[in-house]
Enzyme design. Structure first.
Site, PDB file in Angstrom:
ATOM      1  N   ILE A   1      47.252  25.165  43.595  1.00 48.52           N
ATOM      2  CA  ILE A   1      46.273  25.638  42.605  1.00 48.52           C
ATOM      3  C   ILE A   1      45.615  24.476  41.870  1.00 48.52           C
ATOM      4  O   ILE A   1      45.111  24.634  40.762  1.00 48.52           O
ATOM      5  CB  ILE A   1      46.911  26.642  41.636  1.00 48.52           C
ATOM      6  CG1 ILE A   1      48.082  26.013  40.859  1.00 48.52           C
ATOM      7  CG2 ILE A   1      47.401  27.863  42.385  1.00 48.52           C
ATOM      8  CD1 ILE A   1      48.627  26.919  39.766  1.00 48.52           C
ATOM      9  N   GLY A   2      45.625  23.324  42.516  1.00 44.04           N
ATOM     10  CA  GLY A   2      44.993  22.156  41.923  1.00 44.04           C
ATOM     11  C   GLY A   2      46.001  21.152  41.404  1.00 44.04           C
ATOM     12  O   GLY A   2      45.647  20.108  40.871  1.00 44.04           O
TER      13      GLY A   2
ATOM     14  N   GLY B   1      48.377  19.622  43.217  1.00 45.94           N
ATOM     15  CA  GLY B   1      48.837  18.620  44.180  1.00 45.94           C
ATOM     16  C   GLY B   1      49.988  19.116  45.043  1.00 45.94           C
ATOM     17  O   GLY B   1      50.687  18.318  45.670  1.00 45.94           O
TER      18      GLY B   1
ATOM     19  N   SER C   1      55.548  27.347  36.770  1.00 44.62           N
ATOM     20  CA  SER C   1      56.035  25.966  36.948  1.00 44.62           C
ATOM     21  C   SER C   1      57.181  25.920  37.937  1.00 44.62           C
ATOM     22  O   SER C   1      58.158  25.213  37.745  1.00 44.62           O
ATOM     23  CB  SER C   1      56.521  25.377  35.606  1.00 44.62           C
ATOM     24  OG  SER C   1      55.511  25.436  34.648  1.00 44.62           O
TER      25      SER C   1
ATOM     26  N   LYS D   1      62.499  19.927  38.892  1.00 35.37           N
ATOM     27  CA  LYS D   1      62.264  21.047  37.967  1.00 35.37           C
ATOM     28  C   LYS D   1      60.751  21.195  37.809  1.00 35.37           C
ATOM     29  O   LYS D   1      59.989  20.464  38.430  1.00 35.37           O
ATOM     30  CB  LYS D   1      62.929  20.778  36.622  1.00 35.37           C
ATOM     31  CG  LYS D   1      64.433  20.465  36.721  1.00 35.37           C
ATOM     32  CD  LYS D   1      65.153  20.556  35.379  1.00 35.37           C
ATOM     33  CE  LYS D   1      64.964  19.321  34.522  1.00 35.37           C
ATOM     34  NZ  LYS D   1      65.794  19.381  33.280  1.00 35.37           N
ATOM     35  N   GLY D   2      60.319  22.120  36.991  1.00 34.45           N
ATOM     36  CA  GLY D   2      58.884  22.396  36.890  1.00 34.45           C
ATOM     37  C   GLY D   2      58.179  21.522  35.873  1.00 34.45           C
ATOM     38  O   GLY D   2      58.797  20.917  34.996  1.00 34.45           O
TER      39      GLY D   2
ATOM     40  N   GLY E   1      54.171  22.147  35.241  1.00 32.46           N
ATOM     41  CA  GLY E   1      52.846  22.617  34.831  1.00 32.46           C
ATOM     42  C   GLY E   1      52.802  23.185  33.439  1.00 32.46           C
ATOM     43  O   GLY E   1      51.882  22.908  32.666  1.00 32.46           O
ATOM     44  N   GLU E   2      53.771  23.988  33.068  1.00 33.03           N
ATOM     45  CA  GLU E   2      53.730  24.655  31.772  1.00 33.03           C
ATOM     46  C   GLU E   2      54.284  23.805  30.624  1.00 33.03           C
ATOM     47  O   GLU E   2      53.643  23.700  29.583  1.00 33.03           O
ATOM     48  CB  GLU E   2      54.385  26.025  31.885  1.00 33.03           C
ATOM     49  CG  GLU E   2      53.406  26.987  32.549  1.00 33.03           C
ATOM     50  CD  GLU E   2      54.015  28.145  33.275  1.00 33.03           C
ATOM     51  OE1 GLU E   2      54.889  27.891  34.118  1.00 33.03           O
ATOM     52  OE2 GLU E   2      53.620  29.283  33.010  1.00 33.03           O
TER      53      GLU E   2
END
Lengths: 764, 322
Positions: free
Chosen positions: A489-490, A492, A531, A719-720, A722-723
């Site tokens: 979703i952008g 990478g 994430s 681990k995530g 994005g958020e």
């Protein structure tokens, strides 16, 4: 976990496939961790990447949707005939057309509306749709449709919705379910024992996702099979919903994602536009393209709900928290959605006595959707400002107050230990990189323009898990294809997954092609949201590559007549570390030449039991405030992120800085504005809805990557990100503004108007 | 979606005037505002009369104590022009804070001065008074961006950053029309809603703004433009102030104080100008001038903060010129 539900909207998940044997952690890496440009960078910047909005098919029609202009209305009459009489118009459907009664907005065991419903509960609700030869003919046809509305009374915010006698959005109360209450310990006793108590109410704004690519689909029928090119975060979620809506077998709905221009949570499910396009395509026997105008995306594709949050904190003289109470009232919009926003407050800091209450109400406005950490930035806005205020009352440094209350266990989840707990490290290393102590000591002074620094912390309560399956094919020349269901979703995703495969196969990333996000050709993946894409899917990718690697080594062992344990892969060759004379290019493997390709399938192993795995972050901001005009300039931001192993520092920084910028919009500029008299949105366009521009973003933004692999959690130690990259930014900015000026602005965004109102007589 | 229009490109000013006088014709210069207006149905047109072929409307020339800004000079050209930067820094400042780099390179002086209101009701799906309806939605609506001065039945604010500065400089607008040419002070170019709530300027059908003539100020004149926007770029003023102060040293002989973003026209703060005349620019005088500039404001429910912004901006901008 409370928030996980918002990411899986398409019904029950399939069973996890049998996991492959667990792989040991990497001891050293050659590709993973490098700063590599994106595998599709050229395509993205040169314009050769084909996004769904770029798809043009032979004989394709264009389609558009007529939307209700009122926040609440009943459609008395729709006359499609003037539209159908126009040149080029090939089909039109309204509330009485076949398919209009497809149940929509399923929640709590029922459907709350229909695909085209006569009862419109928000501005922008779908009333009719047309297909025509050109976009201009579509526009003319939509204008020609005659609709008679009975305009009904409406409620626009959580206060109106809960006022006595408020017009109901649905039958009964405007509450979306019963309020959710969580309690541990004894809050009253904790407050009684506190030396210092702070209490304050905060409000956040309704924000819009505003992805670069507007929502939409291109659809084509081949007999009774449907192909959908959709701009989506999850092709399998869209497939499931479209198949259910149209009564088709899953195998007859192929959803292709590939490139997509951003989602932020607004593209986790199928849109009505996809099903309307499919109905129009079936009616005309032609492929149909239906993309929303920008204005419509602001009205009908989701938002981050506004929350009113009250936080009450009690602490002992030394800063130890004794009680924490948080209540939230949020507006879901016109259909069931979650506006819960208190979860993070119940676990971010150690506190024995906690009470949290979440209430969500309906209003006559577009439905809330998950937006980059649903509920968390709102929670951080309130909790982290309250913590700042508490530190002030205690005479403590805000950083020290947080360090004093770092939790050792997940207090709401059985007091389980964190597999890796990076909060303290984020706080300490972020502060060090920022120069916190020195910056905090500088006196803001009495000048009109003052500087100040602030910080805030967070976690994101989720790190993904099964199911995920990936496939790696090694070709006879030693190049490989990675096939996975996840969308990029952008962030990478394609790049880092290719790096994981390259690491395992010991070949350059350039030798790997990525096939992804296509229900027809790739294995199942959950949507890219929460994430969780990297921690969910990268272990499956590694397992698939490892399965190929094993086959390569076995074939080589047979060919070289050596024990397989002696062999390893390096730079595309089979080698024996102890004997430099052994060096066989993969392309020289007889077995590989014979078979043509080697296929490896990998699946995601289950998460370990007995621990909780979540990412943490702490953000630090310096601002300059003109106390006379309320202008705020953010001078610099440092974001410290604990997201486990960093697969690629370039995409890591991209994602973190993007999150920070989004947080700056939350803090300073972004806000959906509804006209109080008519209930219509007045800023449904990219000029009036104020996303930060490049000049609103500080030149000085830096990431501190904690980069500690969480080896107990999954085989890539990830681990995530994005958020947690956006959750604490806005609160850090608000705290910096307070530090600079002594003015506590409780309502987001902090515009000059709000700053001046809050400043009142305090300006000196 | 852009409506279907005819696009014509006359070669002479006379032909342009003739074409522009036809019903349904609209003049097209940079198009940065016009195309959005057409797309959103804010204005309607059958024919766009492009001015692109009229070389005489381009460029910036210094001539006998005057600076002539062609209507087709871009905003970026104004911001970068050496004479503007040397003698009229306030105008350079105003030009530099218009929109975004793209908009400044494409947008023209004429277009910037003639742009349509940015009121979100006027631009949005609201049939408001200015669009032929019978009500100004801003009065009962969300009026955070609306006028605190001069709003009568319609409360938009003039969106231009250039206009207040040019008014402060005593600029003249040269117009060409079917009945011949005329020159009007830029200040008189704009029309308040109480005079005519359907037009923003005195332009008659077929009449074009061809040039703005700025008298170069005597030595010692200080100019400045300062605005506060909702964000740092690509935005219009919440409030702004254009200053032109004649005088020597810290002494003001005459002052021109024109406000942006607070009224349907560039708003001359006459009381502040009077107060500043023949004064030394002390902090106390600057504060009093700020008070005077904000005096008489009639804020709506959601824009009282603009009164404070005016007070503070005028004070701050004056002191920055000391």
């Amino acid at each position: 976990m409370d928030n996980s539900g918002t990411y899986f909207v398409a019904g029950a998940l399939p069973e996890a496939a049998t996991p492959t044997e667990p792989l040991p952690p990497w001891t050293s890496t050659r590709v993973v961790g490098a700063r590599l440009p994106r595998v599709d960078a050229y395509e993205r910047v040169s314009g050769t990447a084909v996004y769904p909005i770029d798809v043009v098919l032979p004989e394709m029609l264009y389609a558009g949707i007529l939307r209700c202009p009122h926040p609440h209305a009943r459609v008395r009459r729709v006359d499609l005939s003037p539209a159908l009489a126009l040149p080029g118009v090939r089909a039109a459907i309204g509330p009485d057309s076949p398919g209009a009664d497809i149940p929509w907005y399923r929640a709590q065991g029922r459907a709350w509306s229909r695909l085209l419903d006569r009862h419109c509960r928000h501005q922008g609700e779908e009333v009719a749709a047309v297909a025509a030869e050109t976009p201009y003919q579509v526009a003319d046809a939509l204008k020609a449709i005659a609709v008679e509305y009975e305009v009904l009374p409406f409620v626009l915010d959580e206060e109106q919705a809960t006022a006595p006698g408020a017009p109901p959005v649905h039958e009964g109360s405007n509450r979306v379910g019963e309020p959710a209450v969580y309690e541990r310990g004894d809050v009253a006793a904790g407050l009684a024992a506190a030396a210092v108590v702070v209490e304050r109410t905060f409000r956040t704004a309704c924000e819009l996702h505003a992805p670069m690519e507007v929502h939409g689909s291109v659809v084509r029928w081949d007999g009774n099979r449907l192909t959908v090119w959709d701009t989506t975060q999850g092709v399998f979620a869209v497939q499931a919903e479209v198949a259910r809506a149209l009564g088709l077998p899953l195998a007859h709905v192929r959803v292709i994602g590939h490139y997509m221009g951003g989602g932020f949570g607004a593209k986790l499910e199928a849109g009505k536009y996809t099903v309307l396009a499919a109905l129009l395509a079936r009616a005309t026997g032609r492929p149909v393209k239906l993309f929303l105008p920008r204005e419509d995306t602001f009205l009908a594709t989701g938002n981050r709900p506004a929350n009113r949050l009250t936080v009450k904190l009690g602490a002992a003289r030394d800063g130890t928290l004794t009680a924490l109470e948080i209540t939230s009232l949020g507006a879901a919009g016109a259909y069931p959605a979650s506006a819960a926003a208190t979860f993070m407050a119940t676990e971010l800091y150690a506190c024995p006595n906690v009470r949290a209450r979440d209430e969500t109400v309906f209003i006559h406005a577009g439905r809330a959707r998950p937006m980059r950490a649903p509920g968390y930035p709102q929670c951080a806005w309130a909790l982290e400002q309250a913590m700042d205020e508490l530190a002030g009352k205690l005479g403590m440094d805000p950083l020290a107050l947080r360090l004093k209350n770092v939790p050792r266990t997940a207090q709401r989840r059985g007091n389980l230990p964190y597999s890796t707990a990076g909060l303290e490290e984020c706080l300490r290393r972020g502060a060090e990189a920022f120069g916190w102590e020195r910056a905090r000591r500088a006196r803001p002074g009495r000048a009109t323009i003052r500087r100040g620094v602030g910080m805030a912390a967070c976690f994101w309560g989720f790190s993904g898990g099964p199911p995920s399956t990936a496939i790696v094919k090694l070709f006879s020349d030693g190049s490989a294809t990675l096939t996975m269901g996840a969308s990029d979703i952008g962030t990478g995703t394609k790049t880092v997954m290719a790096m994981v495969a390259a690491e395992e196969l010991a070949i350059p990333v350039e030798r790997i092609a990525v096939e992804h996000a296509d229900t027809g050709t790739t294995p199942y993946a959950t949507p890219s949201g929460g994430s969780k894409t990297v921690p969910t899917d990268s272990p499956a990718v590694r397992a698939a590559a490892a399965a190929v690697r094993r086959q390569v080594l076995e074939l080589a062992a047979a060919q070289l007549q050596r024990p397989v344990e002696e062999l390893t892969l390096r730079e595309g060759r089979v080698v024996t570390p102890a004997d430099p004379s052994v060096s066989l290019p993969m392309s020289a493997l007889e077995g590989l030449q014979r078979q043509g390709v080697l296929v490896g399938v990998g699946t995601r192993a289950p998460n370990p039991e007995g621990t909780v795995t979540i990412p943490f972050a702490a953000h630090f901001a310096e601002v300059e405030v003109n106390t006379a005009t309320g202008e705020v300039r953010v001078l610099r931001v440092v974001a410290a992120q604990d997201s486990g192993r960093v697969l690629n520092r370039l995409t890591f920084d991209n994602q973190t800085l993007g999150g920070v910028v989004m947080g700056l919009g939350f803090a300073l500029t972004e806000e959906r504005v509804l006209d109080p008299a008519t209930g219509r949105m007045v800023n449904a366009n990219l000029h009036d809805y104020k996303l930060p521009t490049m000049l609103d973003v500080p030149v000085e933004m830096a990431c501190v990557a904690i980069d500690r692999p969480d080896e107990a959690f999954n085989s890539t130690g990830t681990k995530g990100l994005g958020e947690p990259a956006t959750i604490p930014t806005a609160a850090a900015v608000a705290n910096a503004i307070f530090h600079a000026t002594g003015v506590r602005v409780t309502d987001a965004p902090i515009t000059p108007a709000r700053f001046l109102a809050a400043a009142g007589g305090k300006r000196g | 979606m852009l409506p279907h229009v005819r696009h014509v490109r006359p070669a002479t000013l006379g032909e342009a005037v003739r074409l522009a006088a036809a019903p349904g014709a609209v003049v097209h210069a940079g198009g940065t505002d016009l195309l959005g207006c057409l797309r959103d149905g804010v204005c309607r047109a059958d024919t766009l009369v492009s001015l692109a072929g009229l070389a005489e409307l381009r460029g910036i020339q210094e001539e006998r104590g005057k600076l002539r800004l062609g209507a087709l000079a871009t905003v970026a050209e104004v911001a970068a022009h050496p004479v503007v930067r040397r003698l009229l820094p306030g105008l350079a400042q105003a030009a530099a804070v218009v929109g975004s780099p793209q908009l400044r390179h494409q947008g023209t002086v004429g277009g910037n001065l003639c742009q349509k209101p940015r009121c979100w009701y006027y631009r949005g799906p609201f049939h408001c008074l200015r669009k032929g309806g019978d009500t100004c939605y801003a009065v009962a609506g969300d009026n955070r961006y609306h006028a605190i001065f001069g709003g009568e039945s319609c409360y938009y604010v003039h969106p231009s950053d250039l206009a207040p500065m040019l008014v402060a400089l005593g600029a003249l607008a040269r117009l060409a029309g079917p009945a011949g040419g005329r020159v009007v002070p830029l200040e008189k170019f704009y029309v308040l809603p109480e005079e005519d709530f359907t037009h923003e300027t005195v332009l008659q059908p077929g009449e074009l703004l061809t040039e703005v003539v700025v008298p170069l100020p005597p030595a010692g004149t200080r100019t400045a433009y300062r605005k506060v926007g909702p964000r740092a770029a690509w935005d219009f003023a919440l409030a702004g102030v254009a200053l032109a102060l004649a005088g020597e040293g810290g002494k003001v002989r005459t002052a021109q104080v024109v406000l942006a973003g607070v009224a349907p026209v560039p708003w001359r703060a006459t009381a502040a100008e009077k107060l500043l005349a023949e004064q030394s620019l002390t902090p106390a005088v600057a504060a009093r001038a700020g008070e005077a500039a904000a005096g008489g404001a009639r804020p709506l429910a959601g824009n009282a903060y603009k009164v404070e912004l005016v007070r503070q901006l005028v004070r701050e901008a004056l002191l920055a010129l000391v």
